[in-house]
Design a protein around this motif. Structure first.
Motif, PDB file in Angstrom:
ATOM      1  N   PRO A  12       0.827  -1.206   0.000  1.00  0.00           N
ATOM      2  CA  PRO A  12       0.000   0.000   0.000  1.00  0.00           C
ATOM      3  C   PRO A  12       0.863   1.257   0.000  1.00  0.00           C
ATOM      4  O   PRO A  12       1.801   1.363   0.793  1.00  0.00           O
ATOM      5  CB  PRO A  12      -0.791  -0.117   1.308  1.00  0.00           C
ATOM      6  N   VAL A  13       0.545   2.196  -0.880  1.00  0.00           N
ATOM      7  CA  VAL A  13       1.334   3.443  -0.933  1.00  0.00           C
ATOM      8  C   VAL A  13       0.937   4.362   0.219  1.00  0.00           C
ATOM      9  O   VAL A  13       1.620   5.339   0.508  1.00  0.00           O
ATOM     10  CB  VAL A  13       1.152   4.196  -2.278  1.00  0.00           C
ATOM     11  N   THR A  14      -0.175   4.030   0.855  1.00  0.00           N
ATOM     12  CA  THR A  14      -0.654   4.876   1.957  1.00  0.00           C
ATOM     13  C   THR A  14      -0.163   4.365   3.310  1.00  0.00           C
ATOM     14  O   THR A  14      -0.716   4.741   4.334  1.00  0.00           O
ATOM     15  CB  THR A  14      -2.185   4.915   1.977  1.00  0.00           C
ATOM     16  N   ALA A  15       0.889   3.516   3.325  1.00  0.00           N
ATOM     17  CA  ALA A  15       1.392   3.014   4.613  1.00  0.00           C
ATOM     18  C   ALA A  15       1.716   4.206   5.510  1.00  0.00           C
ATOM     19  O   ALA A  15       2.480   5.090   5.119  1.00  0.00           O
ATOM     20  CB  ALA A  15       2.626   2.158   4.390  1.00  0.00           C
ATOM     21  N   PRO A  16       1.128   4.247   6.710  1.00  0.00           N
ATOM     22  CA  PRO A  16       1.308   5.425   7.557  1.00  0.00           C
ATOM     23  C   PRO A  16       2.701   5.487   8.189  1.00  0.00           C
ATOM     24  O   PRO A  16       3.361   4.461   8.335  1.00  0.00           O
ATOM     25  CB  PRO A  16       0.248   5.224   8.646  1.00  0.00           C
ATOM     26  N   ASP A  17       3.150   6.682   8.582  1.00  0.00           N
ATOM     27  CA  ASP A  17       4.389   6.752   9.359  1.00  0.00           C
ATOM     28  C   ASP A  17       4.099   6.939  10.850  1.00  0.00           C
ATOM     29  O   ASP A  17       5.011   7.029  11.659  1.00  0.00           O
ATOM     30  CB  ASP A  17       5.383   7.786   8.828  1.00  0.00           C
ATOM     31  N   PHE A  18       2.812   6.979  11.187  1.00  0.00           N
ATOM     32  CA  PHE A  18       2.391   6.830  12.588  1.00  0.00           C
ATOM     33  C   PHE A  18       1.088   6.044  12.587  1.00  0.00           C
ATOM     34  O   PHE A  18       0.196   6.326  11.782  1.00  0.00           O
ATOM     35  CB  PHE A  18       2.131   8.192  13.264  1.00  0.00           C
ATOM     36  N   ALA A  85      -3.797  -6.848   3.673  1.00  0.00           N
ATOM     37  CA  ALA A  85      -3.399  -8.232   3.333  1.00  0.00           C
ATOM     38  C   ALA A  85      -1.918  -8.312   2.961  1.00  0.00           C
ATOM     39  O   ALA A  85      -1.235  -9.282   3.305  1.00  0.00           O
ATOM     40  CB  ALA A  85      -4.261  -8.736   2.187  1.00  0.00           C
ATOM     41  N   TYR A  86      -1.405  -7.280   2.280  1.00  0.00           N
ATOM     42  CA  TYR A  86       0.002  -7.303   1.856  1.00  0.00           C
ATOM     43  C   TYR A  86       0.923  -7.483   3.065  1.00  0.00           C
ATOM     44  O   TYR A  86       1.820  -8.337   3.068  1.00  0.00           O
ATOM     45  CB  TYR A  86       0.350  -6.007   1.112  1.00  0.00           C
ATOM     46  N   PHE A  87       0.699  -6.662   4.111  1.00  0.00           N
ATOM     47  CA  PHE A  87       1.584  -6.745   5.288  1.00  0.00           C
ATOM     48  C   PHE A  87       1.352  -8.046   6.066  1.00  0.00           C
ATOM     49  O   PHE A  87       2.276  -8.617   6.622  1.00  0.00           O
ATOM     50  CB  PHE A  87       1.394  -5.520   6.190  1.00  0.00           C
ATOM     51  N   LEU A 133      18.637  -7.940  17.420  1.00  0.00           N
ATOM     52  CA  LEU A 133      18.243  -8.934  16.419  1.00  0.00           C
ATOM     53  C   LEU A 133      18.788  -8.562  15.046  1.00  0.00           C
ATOM     54  O   LEU A 133      18.975  -7.375  14.751  1.00  0.00           O
ATOM     55  CB  LEU A 133      16.714  -9.012  16.317  1.00  0.00           C
ATOM     56  N   LEU A 134      19.029  -9.589  14.228  1.00  0.00           N
ATOM     57  CA  LEU A 134      19.425  -9.376  12.834  1.00  0.00           C
ATOM     58  C   LEU A 134      18.526 -10.219  11.943  1.00  0.00           C
ATOM     59  O   LEU A 134      18.085 -11.303  12.346  1.00  0.00           O
ATOM     60  CB  LEU A 134      20.879  -9.797  12.617  1.00  0.00           C
ATOM     61  N   ALA A 135      18.263  -9.719  10.733  1.00  0.00           N
ATOM     62  CA  ALA A 135      17.450 -10.468   9.770  1.00  0.00           C
ATOM     63  C   ALA A 135      18.232 -10.582   8.465  1.00  0.00           C
ATOM     64  O   ALA A 135      18.995  -9.676   8.123  1.00  0.00           O
ATOM     65  CB  ALA A 135      16.135  -9.740   9.541  1.00  0.00           C
ATOM     66  N   ASP A 136      18.058 -11.705   7.742  1.00  0.00           N
ATOM     67  CA  ASP A 136      18.759 -11.862   6.462  1.00  0.00           C
ATOM     68  C   ASP A 136      18.169 -10.942   5.407  1.00  0.00           C
ATOM     69  O   ASP A 136      18.876 -10.396   4.572  1.00  0.00           O
ATOM     70  CB  ASP A 136      18.689 -13.319   5.996  1.00  0.00           C
ATOM     71  N   ASP A 137      16.845 -10.783   5.431  1.00  0.00           N
ATOM     72  CA  ASP A 137      16.168  -9.912   4.456  1.00  0.00           C
ATOM     73  C   ASP A 137      15.711  -8.652   5.174  1.00  0.00           C
ATOM     74  O   ASP A 137      15.431  -8.691   6.378  1.00  0.00           O
ATOM     75  CB  ASP A 137      14.957 -10.633   3.875  1.00  0.00           C
ATOM     76  N   PRO A 138      15.578  -7.539   4.452  1.00  0.00           N
ATOM     77  CA  PRO A 138      15.160  -6.288   5.107  1.00  0.00           C
ATOM     78  C   PRO A 138      13.837  -6.461   5.850  1.00  0.00           C
ATOM     79  O   PRO A 138      12.910  -7.110   5.354  1.00  0.00           O
ATOM     80  CB  PRO A 138      15.009  -5.316   3.932  1.00  0.00           C
ATOM     81  N   ILE A 139      13.770  -5.890   7.039  1.00  0.00           N
ATOM     82  CA  ILE A 139      12.558  -5.963   7.857  1.00  0.00           C
ATOM     83  C   ILE A 139      11.591  -4.881   7.395  1.00  0.00           C
ATOM     84  O   ILE A 139      11.975  -3.719   7.268  1.00  0.00           O
ATOM     85  CB  ILE A 139      12.903  -5.753   9.346  1.00  0.00           C
ATOM     86  N   ASP A 140      10.341  -5.266   7.141  1.00  0.00           N
ATOM     87  CA  ASP A 140       9.319  -4.258   6.829  1.00  0.00           C
ATOM     88  C   ASP A 140       8.583  -3.936   8.142  1.00  0.00           C
ATOM     89  O   ASP A 140       7.856  -4.782   8.674  1.00  0.00           O
ATOM     90  CB  ASP A 140       8.332  -4.798   5.789  1.00  0.00           C
ATOM     91  N   PRO A 141       8.762  -2.713   8.677  1.00  0.00           N
ATOM     92  CA  PRO A 141       8.150  -2.388   9.979  1.00  0.00           C
ATOM     93  C   PRO A 141       6.630  -2.561   9.976  1.00  0.00           C
ATOM     94  O   PRO A 141       6.049  -2.937  11.003  1.00  0.00           O
ATOM     95  CB  PRO A 141       8.512  -0.913  10.185  1.00  0.00           C
ATOM     96  N   HIS A 142       5.986  -2.331   8.831  1.00  0.00           N
ATOM     97  CA  HIS A 142       4.526  -2.480   8.780  1.00  0.00           C
ATOM     98  C   HIS A 142       4.106  -3.941   8.880  1.00  0.00           C
ATOM     99  O   HIS A 142       3.031  -4.238   9.394  1.00  0.00           O
ATOM    100  CB  HIS A 142       3.967  -1.824   7.513  1.00  0.00           C
ATOM    101  N   PHE A 158       1.309  -0.260  17.694  1.00  0.00           N
ATOM    102  CA  PHE A 158       1.712   1.091  17.307  1.00  0.00           C
ATOM    103  C   PHE A 158       2.936   1.031  16.405  1.00  0.00           C
ATOM    104  O   PHE A 158       3.690   0.040  16.414  1.00  0.00           O
ATOM    105  CB  PHE A 158       1.963   1.998  18.519  1.00  0.00           C
ATOM    106  N   LEU A 159       3.102   2.077  15.618  1.00  0.00           N
ATOM    107  CA  LEU A 159       4.266   2.239  14.734  1.00  0.00           C
ATOM    108  C   LEU A 159       4.551   3.737  14.682  1.00  0.00           C
ATOM    109  O   LEU A 159       3.632   4.534  14.453  1.00  0.00           O
ATOM    110  CB  LEU A 159       3.937   1.693  13.340  1.00  0.00           C
ATOM    111  N   VAL A 160       5.806   4.106  14.940  1.00  0.00           N
ATOM    112  CA  VAL A 160       6.176   5.521  14.933  1.00  0.00           C
ATOM    113  C   VAL A 160       7.508   5.691  14.207  1.00  0.00           C
ATOM    114  O   VAL A 160       8.506   5.076  14.590  1.00  0.00           O
ATOM    115  CB  VAL A 160       6.340   6.083  16.378  1.00  0.00           C
ATOM    116  N   ASP A 161       7.534   6.516  13.171  1.00  0.00           N
ATOM    117  CA  ASP A 161       8.789   6.898  12.542  1.00  0.00           C
ATOM    118  C   ASP A 161       9.499   7.859  13.502  1.00  0.00           C
ATOM    119  O   ASP A 161       8.947   8.913  13.850  1.00  0.00           O
ATOM    120  CB  ASP A 161       8.491   7.587  11.198  1.00  0.00           C
ATOM    121  N   LEU A 162      10.711   7.467  13.938  1.00  0.00           N
ATOM    122  CA  LEU A 162      11.417   8.267  14.949  1.00  0.00           C
ATOM    123  C   LEU A 162      12.259   9.390  14.337  1.00  0.00           C
ATOM    124  O   LEU A 162      12.914  10.142  15.063  1.00  0.00           O
ATOM    125  CB  LEU A 162      12.302   7.358  15.811  1.00  0.00           C
TER     126      LEU A 162
END
Ligand SMILES: C=C(O[C@H]1C=CC=C(C(=O)O)[C@@H]1O)C(=O)O
Length: 376
Positions: A12-18, A85-87, A133-142, A158-162
């Protein structure tokens, strides 16, 4: 993040930053018209009507820069959020690579703090530890946030861009699922739901029920809880009328933990006092700091160092005064390059606390966010 996204669903292009998801109502925002590194400036802008809405996170330390913004685009929802559904289709696969400090070092710190309490001058302190923690593939915060919302019985997340906090915080994303309501205001009604006193849950129903009953009967946990309720009663008294505080806590739960909780209710004395003013007046409660506050802060700074956003508050407040602020627990910060994360958990210590039980409690609390990161 490893397994592929849902074939029919694009990101989704509308993924929020908060975002803050709660069963009582949720908020998603995008963009920033203005940033407030100092929470007092945000509180003033709201009170003076120069700003309609503030969202974001404040840190544990009073001098920590806040990640608060006046958002550009705002979407309010009556109930909890339904992750796209994507996330939901993304599976994060991270692994714990370091304990900060080691479990044994944390146990020693806890023992030191308990000895300090028994010596006098400090009644309660909350000590925390972290894991890297480490991940092999980039972590998607959403995707992590979607997993947190989906695994919370009350869809808390909750999700907050710091980034608005600047410096080392730029690009980092805070995600979590906190069961603890620091303060909420709707109209003139003010509510708090402090939690303190915990027991890990069990998959075995009879063991699980027994753990809940033992928590309710525990004098140690009742004492640990009472410090938080007393602190809120004192902080809210000048700001609220008709304060109603139940005499005894009740049992509440997440998927991983039993907690003692007290539902506090009152009416705001001055309608100009916003939810952010209330949050700043009660933070940090002894659910994350201790009693007396200054001595507990000193002990935490000496044993742990600076915490940053863990054990602060995440939420929103509008110029009408309404808002929701959750205590920043059961959370992780995802690195700016998305390669890894750091997760925290703490626990309250009183004179009768046991170091081994406290280590087990932090391990159980960490499971909430480690599960969402695919690390357990
Ligand atoms: C500090 C944390 O939890 C707080 C909230 C609920 C119960 C707590 C306890 O029993 O110690 C803590 O006060 C944490 O999860 O990191």
């Amino acid at each position: 993040m490893a397994s592929g996204p849902h074939p029919d669903a694009a990101r989704p292009v509308t993924a929020p930053d908060f975002l803050l998801s709660r069963h009582t109502g949720s908020l998603r925002t995008q963009g920033s018209l203005r940033a407030f590194p100092d929470p007092a400036d945000a509180a003033l802008a709201l009170r003076s009507g120069r700003c309609g809405l503030v969202v974001g996170a404040i840190g544990f330390e009073p001098d920590a820069p806040a990640a608060l913004v006046e958002p550009d685009i705002v979407v309010r929802t009556d109930g909890p959020l339904e992750p796209p559904a994507y996330f939901r289709s993304l599976r994060t696969r991270a692994r714990v690579v370091e304990e900060l400090p080691s479990t044994e070092a944390h146990r020693r710190r806890v023992a030191t703090a308990i000895a300090g309490i028994r010596a006098g001058g400090l009644d309660k302190v909350v000590l925390a530890r972290a894991v890297r923690l480490l991940a092999d593939d980039p972590i998607d915060p959403h995707a992590v946030c979607a997993a947190l919302i989906d695994s919370s019985p009350s869809a808390d997340g909750f999700l907050v861009d710091l980034s608005p906090a600047g410096g080392v915080h730029s690009g980092r994303i805070l995600v979590g699922s906190s069961p603890e309501l620091l303060v909420r205001r709707r109209g003139d009604v003010v509510e708090c739901h402090p939690l303190a006193g915990s027991a890990p849950r069990s998959r075995d129903t009879s063991v699980d029920q027994a753990a809940g009953r033992a928590l309710q009967a525990s004098g140690k946990d009742a004492a640990e809880h009472a410090f938080v309720v007393d602190s809120l009663a004192t902080a809210l008294a000048p700001l609220c009328r008709d304060l109603q505080i139940p005499e005894r806590p009740s049992l509440t739960s997440t998927r991983e933990m039993w907690h003692l909780g007290t539902r506090i209710r009152g009416r705001v004395a001055d309608p100009r006092t916003t939810a952010l003013d209330l949050a700043l007046a009660v933070h940090p409660t002894p659910a994350v700091c201790g009693t007396p506050t200054d001595e507990a802060r000193r002990v935490i700074a000496g044993l742990e160092g600076r915490r940053g956003f863990y054990s602060g508050a995440v939420g929103w407040a509008d110029a009408g005064g309404d808002g929701d602020w959750m205590v920043t627990i059961r959370c992780a910060e995802i690195d700016a390059d998305r390669s890894g994360a750091i997760a925290w958990a703490g626990g309250g210590l009183v004179a009768d606390s046991d170091p081994d039980d406290e280590v087990a409690e932090t391990a159980a609390k960490l499971r909430t966010v480690l599960t969402a990161l695919g690390a357990v």
